[in-house]
Design a protein around this motif. Structure first.
Motif, short mmCIF file in Angstrom:
data_model
loop_
_atom_site.label_atom_id
_atom_site.label_comp_id
_atom_site.label_asym_id
_atom_site.label_seq_id
_atom_site.Cartn_x
_atom_site.Cartn_y
_atom_site.Cartn_z
N ALA B 162 2.77 4.96 -10.62
CA ALA B 162 2.71 3.52 -10.88
C ALA B 162 1.44 2.89 -10.30
O ALA B 162 0.78 2.08 -10.97
N ASP B 171 -5.41 -5.98 -17.64
CA ASP B 171 -4.31 -6.89 -17.93
C ASP B 171 -3.43 -7.01 -16.69
O ASP B 171 -2.70 -6.10 -16.33
N LEU B 174 0.42 -6.42 -17.08
CA LEU B 174 0.79 -5.02 -17.18
C LEU B 174 0.64 -4.32 -15.83
O LEU B 174 1.48 -3.50 -15.45
N GLY B 177 3.45 -5.18 -13.96
CA GLY B 177 4.62 -4.57 -14.59
C GLY B 177 4.89 -3.17 -14.11
O GLY B 177 6.04 -2.80 -13.86
N PHE B 178 3.82 -2.38 -13.96
CA PHE B 178 3.99 -1.00 -13.48
C PHE B 178 4.57 -0.97 -12.06
O PHE B 178 5.45 -0.17 -11.76
N ALA B 181 8.28 -2.22 -12.30
CA ALA B 181 9.15 -1.23 -12.95
C ALA B 181 9.45 -0.08 -11.99
O ALA B 181 10.58 0.42 -11.94
#
Lengths: 205, 205
Positions: B162, B171, B174, B177-178, B181
């Motif tokens: 990640a 971005d 994103l 987001g990694f 997540a």
DNA sequence: ATTATCTATAGATCTATAGATAATGC
DNA sequence: ATTATCTATAGATCTATAGATAATGC
């Protein structure tokens, strides 16, 4: 000495292909232009008519590697419509993939390296990663759920990390352990997604 | 020109510390001995009385980086006895850690690079990774279950992947987001482990 | 006439070594 | 006397450029 335009175009492709392999094997700084051109059957002098700089080639080679890996994913998905995600994970987390640094996933081989490179290289990796996420989401389900995106990111992170770690192990049991643990994790995430899908169906009917 | 033995020993440590940071920031091939020694306040000529080769320094610097990161993990664990795994994950998956390549996790910064290095560098990474797995298992539970080891490997893979991926994103959504997540994934694995622990208790009582 | 590739080279940088220097340690 | 660091340099390699060459493309 001069060759035809089509031959020159072929030579250019050949250099990009060779670079996409050698960069993955040795890192962007691990191979010089002289050896790169030699591996493509040319001399160093021919380089700058084809490319602006080594960084330019790094961008082309990264895109080539990412595209070729992307095609592998799509092929695996199409070949196993009953379990596309499992097929992708099986290939990615295989010992064969771990051991083929040259042709393996460029994100694993060059990801950390690319993060230090110029913005063009980074941008090509970003595009490749976004592409991977789309494929993973499609492999999980047809429905578009926001939690699906998060799951795709978790799967990609787990697989990339597992192969990176597996490549560092001399202990073969541990090396295999990372691949197996990641595969199990992918299955667990997939099960969650499947449960969500069933749940949605029941609500709708 | 000559300095005392204690000063020489300090100089050696200083070079290792500087190298452990600069290698992480630029890669093993991304910084030369001249700049390394200069950053430690010495000249290139003093290098070979202290180290056998650049590879030798790479080993020392890798060990230093892995040890210092290991201490961070232990500290986080001790500081949050109510949720040690969550504390480790929170630090590792923070934007601060993602952005501090110099002092961040050496596995993320140099893992792929180290896999191409000599066996000594690889061995020091392997030892560091084994250490990380032990800490993760202790952070999850006191009991020793074989599935726990597999879960620790999955967690480490997810976190390493990640941060690697997050560093490649322009971005920002994103990139975040990694990290998010992965954090969610770690929580899910932790919940599974906790359920297993409760289950075991019930069987025993 | 144009140009893809070649040989040759510039100029910088790389790892590693040699010898001088000056301070330590006995 | 020993030795940690210094300056200087060897020899290799790096990216990039210059000019020659010979085949293409008009």
């Amino acid at each position: 000495m001069r060759v035809s335009r089509t031959q020159a175009a072929e030579n250019r492709q050949s250099v990009i292909n060779v670079a996409s392999r050698l960069f993955r094997e040795r890192g962007f700084d691990g191979i010089g232009l002289k050896d790169l051109m030699k591996s493509a059957g040319l001399t160093q002098g021919a380089f700058y008519k084809q490319f602006e700089s080594k960084e330019d080639l790094a961008v082309q080679a990264s895109e080539r590697a990412l595209d070729s890996a992307s095609r592998r994913w799509s092929d695996a998905m199409i070949a196993s419509p009953e379990d596309p995600l499992g097929a992708i994970a099986a290939i990615f987390l295989s010992t064969e993939h771990r051991d083929e640094t040259m042709d393996g996933c460029p994100i694993v081989a060059l990801g950390a390296d690319a993060a230090r490179q110029g913005s063009d290289v980074k941008a090509s990796f970003e595009a490749g990663i976004k592409d991977r996420l789309v494929v993973l989401q499609r492999a999980m389900a047809e429905t578009d759920d926001k939690r699906l995106k998060s799951r795709a990111m978790a799967i990609l992170s787990t697989m990339v990390g597992a192969v990176t770690l597996s490549r560092l192990m001399n202990d073969t049991d541990l090396a295999q352990g990372f691949l197996d643990a990641a595969a199990e994790q992918v299955r667990a995430i997939q099960a969650q997604a499947a449960a969500l899908k069933r749940q949605k169906k029941n609500v709708n009917s």
